[in-house]
Motif scaffolding. Structure first.
Motif, short mmCIF file in Angstrom:
data_model
loop_
_atom_site.label_atom_id
_atom_site.label_comp_id
_atom_site.label_asym_id
_atom_site.label_seq_id
_atom_site.Cartn_x
_atom_site.Cartn_y
_atom_site.Cartn_z
N ARG A 175 0.81 -1.22 0.00
CA ARG A 175 0.00 0.00 0.00
C ARG A 175 0.85 1.28 0.00
N PHE A 176 1.87 1.31 0.84
CA PHE A 176 2.58 2.56 1.07
C PHE A 176 3.98 2.64 0.49
N ASN A 177 4.62 1.54 0.14
CA ASN A 177 6.00 1.61 -0.30
C ASN A 177 6.08 2.04 -1.76
N GLN A 178 5.67 3.28 -2.00
CA GLN A 178 5.66 3.87 -3.33
C GLN A 178 6.23 5.28 -3.24
N ARG A 179 6.87 5.72 -4.30
CA ARG A 179 7.54 7.02 -4.28
C ARG A 179 6.57 8.16 -4.02
N GLN A 180 5.33 8.02 -4.42
CA GLN A 180 4.35 9.09 -4.22
C GLN A 180 4.10 9.39 -2.76
N VAL A 200 6.58 9.47 -0.44
CA VAL A 200 7.84 9.85 0.20
C VAL A 200 7.76 11.23 0.86
N TYR A 201 7.32 12.23 0.12
CA TYR A 201 7.28 13.58 0.69
C TYR A 201 6.33 13.61 1.88
N PRO A 202 6.72 14.24 3.01
CA PRO A 202 7.88 15.08 3.28
C PRO A 202 9.05 14.36 3.94
N ASP A 203 9.26 13.12 3.66
CA ASP A 203 10.39 12.38 4.20
C ASP A 203 11.71 13.04 3.76
N PRO A 204 12.74 13.07 4.61
CA PRO A 204 14.04 13.65 4.22
C PRO A 204 14.68 12.97 3.03
N LEU A 205 14.16 11.81 2.63
CA LEU A 205 14.65 11.13 1.44
C LEU A 205 14.28 11.90 0.17
N ALA A 206 13.21 12.69 0.22
CA ALA A 206 12.68 13.34 -0.98
C ALA A 206 13.70 14.17 -1.76
N PRO A 207 14.55 14.98 -1.09
CA PRO A 207 15.50 15.80 -1.86
C PRO A 207 16.48 15.00 -2.71
N LEU A 208 16.71 13.73 -2.39
CA LEU A 208 17.65 12.93 -3.17
C LEU A 208 17.16 12.73 -4.59
N TYR A 209 15.84 12.70 -4.78
CA TYR A 209 15.29 12.47 -6.11
C TYR A 209 15.51 13.65 -7.05
N ARG A 256 19.34 8.06 12.48
CA ARG A 256 19.59 8.77 11.22
C ARG A 256 20.60 8.03 10.35
N TRP A 257 21.59 7.41 10.98
CA TRP A 257 22.55 6.62 10.21
C TRP A 257 21.89 5.41 9.55
N PHE A 258 21.08 4.69 10.33
CA PHE A 258 20.46 3.48 9.77
C PHE A 258 19.41 3.82 8.72
N MET A 259 18.82 5.00 8.83
CA MET A 259 17.91 5.47 7.79
C MET A 259 18.68 5.73 6.50
N TYR A 260 19.82 6.39 6.62
CA TYR A 260 20.68 6.66 5.45
C TYR A 260 21.13 5.35 4.80
N LEU A 261 21.54 4.40 5.60
CA LEU A 261 21.99 3.12 5.06
C LEU A 261 20.85 2.38 4.38
N ARG A 262 19.65 2.51 4.90
CA ARG A 262 18.49 1.90 4.23
C ARG A 262 18.32 2.50 2.84
N TRP A 263 18.42 3.81 2.73
CA TRP A 263 18.29 4.47 1.44
C TRP A 263 19.34 3.96 0.45
N MET A 264 20.57 3.79 0.94
CA MET A 264 21.68 3.47 0.06
C MET A 264 21.76 1.99 -0.30
N VAL A 265 21.38 1.11 0.61
CA VAL A 265 21.58 -0.33 0.41
C VAL A 265 20.35 -1.01 -0.19
N ARG A 266 19.17 -0.73 0.34
CA ARG A 266 17.96 -1.35 -0.20
C ARG A 266 17.63 -0.77 -1.58
N GLN A 267 16.91 -1.55 -2.37
CA GLN A 267 16.51 -1.06 -3.69
C GLN A 267 15.08 -1.47 -3.99
N ASP A 318 11.04 0.87 -5.05
CA ASP A 318 10.48 2.11 -5.59
C ASP A 318 10.82 3.32 -4.72
N VAL A 319 11.22 3.07 -3.47
CA VAL A 319 11.54 4.15 -2.54
C VAL A 319 13.05 4.29 -2.35
#
Length: 278
Positions: A29-34, A36-45, A180-191, A193-194
């Motif tokens: 239901r939720f693991n979609q790019r739409q 993401v905002y306002p998650d801090p991940l959004a600026p990476l896109y 915050r570190w483990f959040m960053y690593l999630r962004w970088m390691v997992r692959q 839609d998010v």
């Protein structure tokens, strides 16, 4: 030093496995790019170059504390001064970095702390050409979690920084949950839609769940942990529980679970209540 968790009983494993279906439904239901905002991940896109995304991700993750509007505002202030960070930082002296950040403040973090972080990032770029290469050079793939590698990476950034103590660089050695570190690593390691997956070779199975008070509440409601402290030991305990549900990707449900707490159409209480009826 990496902390360990107690052995898990067979009955507890069975109970955890009953969460697979509702969690997968939540993921769908939720693991979609739409969402993401306002998650801090959004600026990476907003960046297409993986090197820039690594740098921007590190900046945004370290600032991800406090009010979300202020977080995004602070991120924007930094990125306006470093629009192409992976290229521009490489040859930028400390005095110019600090000058570009004059007047910057995010809660109790001032320009000196952010400049120190960027100085550490600059050295990672100079020595390894990319943050991911630097992190990989410090990695021992035989460790069950990414924590020892993260510790070495934090020490690298601290060593090459310009201030002795930096709130932007929590240290796993001190027992911090390092959310915050483990959040960053999630962004970088997992692959998916998010998450970006630039460092997929490090192994999603070694990631640790980002834990703050909200995730801790969710985890207690799902009987993933009974611990009251939001620290590294709790993060590891919750991760072990998620590893029973999804061994190859224990942080798979982090993003979708946090949507329940920050979105108007989310219903955390309803979701937790539905689990008790299963």
């Amino acid at each position: 030093m990496l902390q360990t968790t107690r052995p898990m009983s067979h009955s507890r494993k069975q109970r955890l496995q009953t969460l697979t279906v509702p969690l997968n439904a939540l993921y769908a239901r939720f693991n979609q790019r739409q969402f993401v905002y306002p998650d801090p991940l959004a600026p990476l896109y907003d960046f297409s170059d993986p090197g820039d995304q690594e740098v921007v991700g590190l900046i945004t993750a370290t600032l991800a504390f406090g009010n979300v509007k202020q977080i995004l505002k602070s991120i924007d202030v930094v990125l306006q001064n470093f629009p192409d960070p992976a290229r521009s930082l490489k040859d930028m002296p400390n005095r110019i970095i600090l000058k570009r950040l004059t007047g910057f403040r995010h809660r109790y973090v001032a320009e000196q702390e952010m400049a120190s972080l960027l100085a550490g990032i600059r050295e990672a770029l100079r020595e390894h050409d990319a943050i991911g290469h630097c992190f990989g050079a410090l990695d021992d793939s035989h460790t069950p979690t990414i924590v020892p590698t993260l510790t070495r990476f934090v020490h690298f950034l601290q060593h090459h920084g310009t201030v002795e103590k930096n709130y932007l660089l929590p240290d796993p050695d001190r027992g911090s949950a390092c959310k915050r570190w483990f959040m960053y690593l999630r962004w970088m390691v997992r692959q998916d839609d998010v998450d970006l997956g630039h460092w997929a070779h490090l192994g999603a199975h070694r990631l640790v769940i980002p834990v703050d008070t909200h995730m801790q509440r969710v985890a207690r409601g799902m009987y993933l942990s009974r611990r009251k402290a939001a620290d590294l030991k709790t993060a590891l305990e919750i991760t072990e529980a998620f590893r029973v549900i999804c061994p190859e990707d224990p942080v798979r449900y982090d993003f979708c679970l946090t949507r329940l707490g920050i979105r108007d159409d989310g219903d955390m209480d309803g979701f937790l209540k539905s689990l008790k009826t299963r």
